[in-house]
Design a protein around this motif. Structure first.
Motif, PDB file in Angstrom:
ATOM      1  N   ILE A   7      65.217  97.873  22.763  1.00  0.00           N
ATOM      2  CA  ILE A   7      64.425  98.879  23.455  1.00  0.00           C
ATOM      3  C   ILE A   7      65.154 100.263  23.616  1.00  0.00           C
ATOM      4  CG2 ILE A   7      63.763  99.467  25.822  1.00  0.00           C
ATOM      5  CD1 ILE A   7      63.256  96.591  26.226  1.00  0.00           C
ATOM      6  N   GLU A  11      63.523 103.584  22.444  1.00  0.00           N
ATOM      7  CA  GLU A  11      63.267 104.790  23.310  1.00  0.00           C
ATOM      8  C   GLU A  11      64.215 106.006  22.883  1.00  0.00           C
ATOM      9  OE1 GLU A  11      64.356 103.135  27.210  1.00  0.00           O
ATOM     10  OE2 GLU A  11      62.121 102.326  27.530  1.00  0.00           O
ATOM     11  N   PRO A  16      60.447 107.792  26.559  1.00  0.00           N
ATOM     12  CA  PRO A  16      59.406 107.391  27.631  1.00  0.00           C
ATOM     13  C   PRO A  16      59.117 108.538  28.537  1.00  0.00           C
ATOM     14  CG  PRO A  16      61.624 106.377  28.222  1.00  0.00           C
ATOM     15  CD  PRO A  16      61.845 106.777  26.858  1.00  0.00           C
ATOM     16  N   GLY A  26      56.414 101.159  27.217  1.00  0.00           N
ATOM     17  CA  GLY A  26      57.471 100.502  27.554  1.00  0.00           C
ATOM     18  C   GLY A  26      57.475  98.800  27.660  1.00  0.00           C
ATOM     19  N   PHE A  96      56.135  95.108  24.056  1.00  0.00           N
ATOM     20  CA  PHE A  96      56.373  96.470  24.152  1.00  0.00           C
ATOM     21  C   PHE A  96      55.465  97.524  23.304  1.00  0.00           C
ATOM     22  CE2 PHE A  96      59.039 100.118  23.331  1.00  0.00           C
ATOM     23  CZ  PHE A  96      59.867 100.245  24.428  1.00  0.00           C
ATOM     24  N   ASN A 101      54.117 108.684  23.915  1.00  0.00           N
ATOM     25  CA  ASN A 101      55.516 109.010  23.995  1.00  0.00           C
ATOM     26  C   ASN A 101      55.766 109.223  22.279  1.00  0.00           C
ATOM     27  OD1 ASN A 101      55.097 106.303  24.314  1.00  0.00           O
ATOM     28  ND2 ASN A 101      57.410 106.110  24.616  1.00  0.00           N
TER      29      ASN A 101
END
Length: 260
Positions: A7, A11, A16, A26, A96, A101
């Motif tokens: 993650i 990211e 995010p 997310g 996820f 984003n």
């Protein structure tokens, strides 16, 4: 690799904070502590994708569109969304999503590069980043002027589509292009401000299409899936380059509809 490590990498690719306020990207199902050995990549977490992820023994499903946008008041097997959520939970599959984003961080440039647009600039929601200006969609110049009809063929081939729909006169000369993968309805003001002669997007209805033409904007509707399916091969390659220890599985990436 622990889910939280993956993650963190995802990211960094698509922060995010780049997401729009109404969005819900997310980790939507699962535990950040869970080990991830195999990831299923799809545009949507539909029933077929979840079923296949289970059959393939995946530990995570990674999609562009979030399955959940608003609060869920009950999770029941009789409900089609509840069924998918239960399948994930019961089979210990994390879920996820990377949506607006990803659109801002990656998709705008990724789609524009398919058309080899030059002098690119974000179409909307502009923000300053370490790598320059980012936003939803792109505006840029074609390498050479084309008619609307020829550009439509170029778009169809660039995104490997069976067909696109066009609003405007086929012989209209086009050099400056605005595009928004997914659904760009309502962004005609941004297109006009950017000087776009044509708007390439998806989910264009009859009235919006003819209204854009009245405003001096041709439209090429390449479909929501048609412009965003590039998420799947991009993320497959990204995973192979950045997380080689994790196996990836992708869905067929087929359009959810067919034309007769």
């Amino acid at each position: 690799m622990q889910s939280k490590e993956l993650i963190e990498k995802l990211e960094r690719l698509a922060p995010p904070e780049y997401a729009e306020s109404w969005d819900n990207p997310g980790l939507l199902v699962g535990s950040a502590k869970r080990e991830v050995h195999k990831v299923y990549i799809a545009l949507d977490a539909d029933g077929e994708a979840v079923d296949r992820a289970v059959r393939c023994g995946c530990d995570m499903i990674l999609t562009h569109h979030p399955l959940l946008f608003s609060a869920v008041k009950s999770i029941r097997d009789e409900d089609f969304i509840g069924h998918r959520l239960m399948m994930m939970i019961e089979n210990r599959i994390n879920y996820f999503a990377m949506h607006t984003n990803f659109d801002t961080a990656v998709m705008a440039d990724l789609a524009a590069d398919r058309l080899k647009l030059q002098n690119k600039q974000p179409l909307a929601m502009v923000r300053e980043t370490e790598s320059g200006l980012k936003g939803i969609g792109s505006t840029g110049d074609l390498t050479e002027e084309m008619t609307l009809a020829d550009l439509a063929i170029f778009v169809r081939k660039a995104f490997n589509l069976p067909q696109v729909r066009c609003y405007g006169k086929p012989d209209t000369k086009i050099r400056r292009v605005s595009m928004c993968p997914g659904s760009g309805k309502g962004m005609d003001g941004d297109v006009l401000e950017a000087g776009g002669q044509v708007f390439i997007t998806g989910d264009v209805d009859h009235h919006y299409g003819i209204d854009c033409v009245e405003k001096g904007i041709c439209v090429i509707d390449a479909g929501h899936h048609g412009l965003e399916h590039i998420f799947v091969p991009f993320m497959e390659q990204w995973m192979q380059e950045n997380c080689p220890e994790i196996e990836t599985v992708t869905d067929g990436n087929q359009s959810p509809f067919f034309v007769v």
